[in-house]
Design a protein around this motif. Structure first.
Motif, mmCIF file in Angstrom:
data_model
loop_
_atom_site.group_PDB
_atom_site.id
_atom_site.type_symbol
_atom_site.label_atom_id
_atom_site.label_comp_id
_atom_site.label_asym_id
_atom_site.label_seq_id
_atom_site.Cartn_x
_atom_site.Cartn_y
_atom_site.Cartn_z
ATOM 1 N N ARG A 140 0.764 -1.185 0.051
ATOM 2 C CA ARG A 140 -0.162 -0.082 0.056
ATOM 3 C C ARG A 140 0.764 1.136 0.088
ATOM 4 O O ARG A 140 2.039 1.081 0.845
ATOM 5 C CB ARG A 140 -1.043 -0.061 1.223
ATOM 6 N N VAL B 1 3.528 -1.284 3.821
ATOM 7 C CA VAL B 1 2.853 0.158 3.599
ATOM 8 C C VAL B 1 4.006 1.009 3.502
ATOM 9 O O VAL B 1 5.432 0.943 4.281
ATOM 10 C CB VAL B 1 2.226 0.696 4.791
ATOM 11 N N ILE C 105 -2.336 4.633 9.128
ATOM 12 C CA ILE C 105 -2.113 3.914 7.844
ATOM 13 C C ILE C 105 -0.960 2.934 8.287
ATOM 14 O O ILE C 105 -0.657 1.723 7.458
ATOM 15 C CB ILE C 105 -1.403 4.834 6.802
#
Length: 282
Positions: free
Chosen positions: A4, A139, A185
């Motif tokens: 991501r 991430v 996140i």
């Protein structure tokens, strides 16, 4: 594996984020679903040491200098095949840059607040972080306001690149003192142990570059110019940080207490090992 990609300073996730890409091996072939934002082209400015070039620091001489060391003043380089004229003076622009005093606040489930003191002679800043949420989820985040800026920017850049990318909001302006990572996140995915969710941050302050040559370039571009030597002095300041994890009792972290001899050693998880390797690499 799921990747991501986020970008931009701010407490909330920006519009159109994240970019998501999944990789899966099926019947011996790699299948990809989705795409990350295309990366920026960063010119390769590294030099391989050979009889025509000398580089410092280098693999054989990478010893850290003391805090009292200075590059200002007269320099002379001697050796076999080195021109006798290779001596030059460096001014303050070529001096070692101060370290970055970075402070981070917030858990991985929060918006992580990053703040730093002004770095003398910094021309701009860039931050990049990578997190492992579990063994199959990664991430990436950068401080750029545009997608695609990645760890390749954690290196020396030309002045023209710095100026261009500040205008395009890829880099943070030298007046910037803080940046927020969007909330949540990096939070644990819930698929593994909570201790395995950890994020590594890298930050760079770009400094001035000095280019010298002898003889100096003639004012008339039509005149021939064959310099005997040229010198490039590049400056930067970097720092790293582990986000959302206490470094206390981790291998290599300072401690004021001696561990009990009979106390069992806690095994460090794979995510923390990966983050350590990323911090060392950049």
């Amino acid at each position: 594996i799921t990747l991501r990609q986020y970008w931009g300073c701010g407490a909330a996730v920006g519009a159109g984020q994240p970019k998501v890409m999944t990789l899966k091996v099926s019947k011996g072939s790699l299948k990809k679903n989705g795409n990350l934002a295309p990366g920026l082209f960063v010119p390769d400015r590294d030099i391989d040491a050979n009889p025509s070039y000398a580089v410092w620091p280098n693999q054989k001489n990478s010893k850290r200098v003391s805090d009292r060391s200075s590059l200002q003043g007269q320099h002379r380089i001697v050796g076999d095949g080195v021109p006798a004229s290779l001596q030059f003076e460096l001014d303050r622009n070529a001096e070692f840059m101060p370290g970055i005093s970075l402070d981070s606040k917030g858990e991985l489930t929060d918006s992580i607040q990053l703040q730093w003191q002004p770095v003398e002679r910094a021309r701009g800043y860039f931050l990049h972080a990578m997190a492992v949420q579990d063994e199959r989820s990664f991430v990436m985040w950068s401080s750029a306001e545009v997608a695609g800026a990645s760890h390749e920017l954690l290196n020396y850049l030309t002045g023209s690149n710095i100026d261009k990318w500040i205008k395009q909001k890829v880099l943070l302006a030298p007046s910037t003192r803080r940046c927020a990572i969007p909330k949540g996140i990096f939070k644990p995915s819930g698929k593994g142990a909570r201790d395995e969710a950890v994020a590594a941050l890298n930050m760079i302050a770009y400094g001035p570059e000095t280019n010298l040559a002898w003889p100096e370039r003639p004012a008339d571009p039509k005149q021939p110019w064959r310099p005997e030597w040229n010198v490039r002095v590049r400056t930067k300041s970097t720092t790293t940080a582990m986000l959302g994890v206490s470094l206390e009792n981790m291998d290599g972290a300072p401690s004021n207490e001696e561990p009990a001899e009979e106390a069992p050693q806690k095994q460090e998880g794979g995510a923390k090992k990966l983050m350590r390797s990323l911090l060392k690499k950049f």
